[in-house]
Design a protein around this motif. Structure first.
Motif, PDB file in Angstrom:
ATOM      1  N   GLU A  91      -7.497 -37.666 -44.266  1.00 33.48           N
ATOM      2  CA  GLU A  91      -7.670 -36.286 -43.825  1.00 33.48           C
ATOM      3  C   GLU A  91      -9.148 -35.890 -43.806  1.00 33.48           C
ATOM      4  N   LEU A  92      -9.907 -36.393 -44.770  1.00 33.57           N
ATOM      5  CA  LEU A  92     -11.342 -36.098 -44.785  1.00 33.57           C
ATOM      6  C   LEU A  92     -12.041 -36.656 -43.552  1.00 33.57           C
ATOM      7  N   ILE A  93     -11.581 -37.785 -43.057  1.00 35.74           N
ATOM      8  CA  ILE A  93     -12.143 -38.323 -41.820  1.00 35.74           C
ATOM      9  C   ILE A  93     -11.838 -37.393 -40.655  1.00 35.74           C
ATOM     10  N   LYS A  94     -10.656 -36.777 -40.661  1.00 34.71           N
ATOM     11  CA  LYS A  94     -10.338 -35.790 -39.627  1.00 34.71           C
ATOM     12  C   LYS A  94     -11.268 -34.585 -39.734  1.00 34.71           C
ATOM     13  N   VAL A  95     -11.556 -34.175 -40.984  1.00 38.02           N
ATOM     14  CA  VAL A  95     -12.509 -33.088 -41.187  1.00 38.02           C
ATOM     15  C   VAL A  95     -13.868 -33.470 -40.619  1.00 38.02           C
ATOM     16  N   GLN A  96     -14.307 -34.678 -40.910  1.00 31.67           N
ATOM     17  CA  GLN A  96     -15.587 -35.166 -40.397  1.00 31.67           C
ATOM     18  C   GLN A  96     -15.613 -35.123 -38.869  1.00 31.67           C
ATOM     19  N   ASP A  97     -14.557 -35.607 -38.230  1.00 34.26           N
ATOM     20  CA  ASP A  97     -14.501 -35.602 -36.772  1.00 34.26           C
ATOM     21  C   ASP A  97     -14.549 -34.178 -36.231  1.00 34.26           C
ATOM     22  N   TRP A  98     -13.824 -33.260 -36.899  1.00 36.47           N
ATOM     23  CA  TRP A  98     -13.808 -31.863 -36.470  1.00 36.47           C
ATOM     24  C   TRP A  98     -15.181 -31.226 -36.634  1.00 36.47           C
ATOM     25  N   VAL A  99     -15.850 -31.507 -37.744  1.00 40.32           N
ATOM     26  CA  VAL A  99     -17.184 -30.957 -37.986  1.00 40.32           C
ATOM     27  C   VAL A  99     -18.150 -31.425 -36.903  1.00 40.32           C
TER      28      VAL A  99
END
Length: 307
Positions: A67-75
């Protein structure tokens, strides 16, 4: 990005595959007491009879890191700016949480700021000035391993700042943080809480573990003496700087594994990330030059094969 798996056969469940691929690495990271005596190890286990099961921990950690990787992609995709402050007593587990958050992220997107003691020049500047250059730009996540709240904690307790300076800090920090939030920064503030007995046990473990003795500074030892002073300073800090725009969140840290999972679970709820479109990636064919001959390099250029 998505990977073209057309020719790779039926892929395993991603979580199972990741567990198999990284188990050794994760065990190495988690094996936090390699040099401890059996006596100290036994005492620690007796004090923590309800520690979270290792398999449960790893499965949830991997899920959260995905999920943190998804956050990174979104950021990156949206140009969001995320700033997370990690505060707490010495040995409260801040570094362990930060390590698990950033473990699988791109260091060009997620970076850790851990500033040393201020220089004499920095001591003469506006207090927040040394922190401002490290704030996130668009598309960045910044994690402060201790932050401007040093003034309300160690500087106050150890006498490195006068009462007038501390009072000025308390007056300034709410507006400073409101300015950050108005500028578009997502600001999260975490305090990691451990008991007196837990800190004492962790300090003893550091003393007896050659792998961790570097973590124990004279300032850490002094903090043990001034436990109550730190408690009063913490309570004052939380009371005076808990503002609606940037509230404090307290993470209970006596169980390190639960501490890490609970913190990551929480911060994911505080960032309004969404899945972003990903380009499909196809591995291109390699080009071959029939006239190219690979040169033989001298043996002395190679690292000896000891293992």
């Amino acid at each position: 990005m998505t990977l073209d798996n057309e020719n790779t056969g039926a892929p395993k469940d991603w979580l199972e595959a990741e567990l198999e691929d990284t188990l050794d690495e994760d065990f190495e990271i988690e094996f936090s007491e390699p040099m401890l005596s059996m006596e100290v190890r036994k005492i620690y286990r007796e004090q923590h009879p309800d520690m979270l099961d290792r398999k449960v921990y790893f499965r949830n950690l991997l899920r959260l890191q995905a999920e943190l990787i998804k956050v990174q992609d979104w950021v990156q995709h949206t140009g969001a700016k995320v700033c997370i402050l990690f505060e707490g007593r010495d040995s409260a587990g801040k570094g362990g949480v930060i390590k698990r958050i950033t473990q699988r992220l791109n260091p060009r997107v997620a970076r850790v700021v851990a500033l040393p003691a201020p220089s004499r020049r920095e001591q003469s500047q506006w207090y927040f000035q040394r922190y401002v250059p490290h704030l996130p730009a668009a598309g960045e996540i910044v994690l402060f391993d201790r932050s401007w709240y040093n003034r309300a904690g160690v500087e106050r307790v150890m006498g490195f700042a006068s009462e007038d300076q501390v009072e000025q800090f308390f007056q300034d920090v709410p507006e400073f943080e409101r300015m950050l939030v108005r500028s578009g920064i997502i600001l999260l503030k975490y305090w990691f809480s451990i008991t007196d007995e837990e800190q004492q046990l962790r300090f003893l473990m550091r003393i007896h573990d050659p792998m961790k003795q570097w973590k124990l500074s004279p300032m850490d030892l002094e903090s043990r003496i001034r436990w109550e002073s730190y408690t009063k300073a913490k309570e004052d800090m939380l009371f005076r700087t808990n503002i609606p725009e940037a509230p404090w969140y307290i993470v209970e840290g006596n169980d390190k594994k639960r501490e890490r999972l609970n913190c990551i679970e929480h911060l994911l709820t505080k960032i309004p990330y969404e899945d972003v479109p990903q380009e499909k990636v196809n591995l291109p064919d390699r080009k071959y030059n029939p006239e190219y001959e690979r040169r033989v390099l001298p043996d002395e250029l190679y690292v000896p094969k000891i293992y």
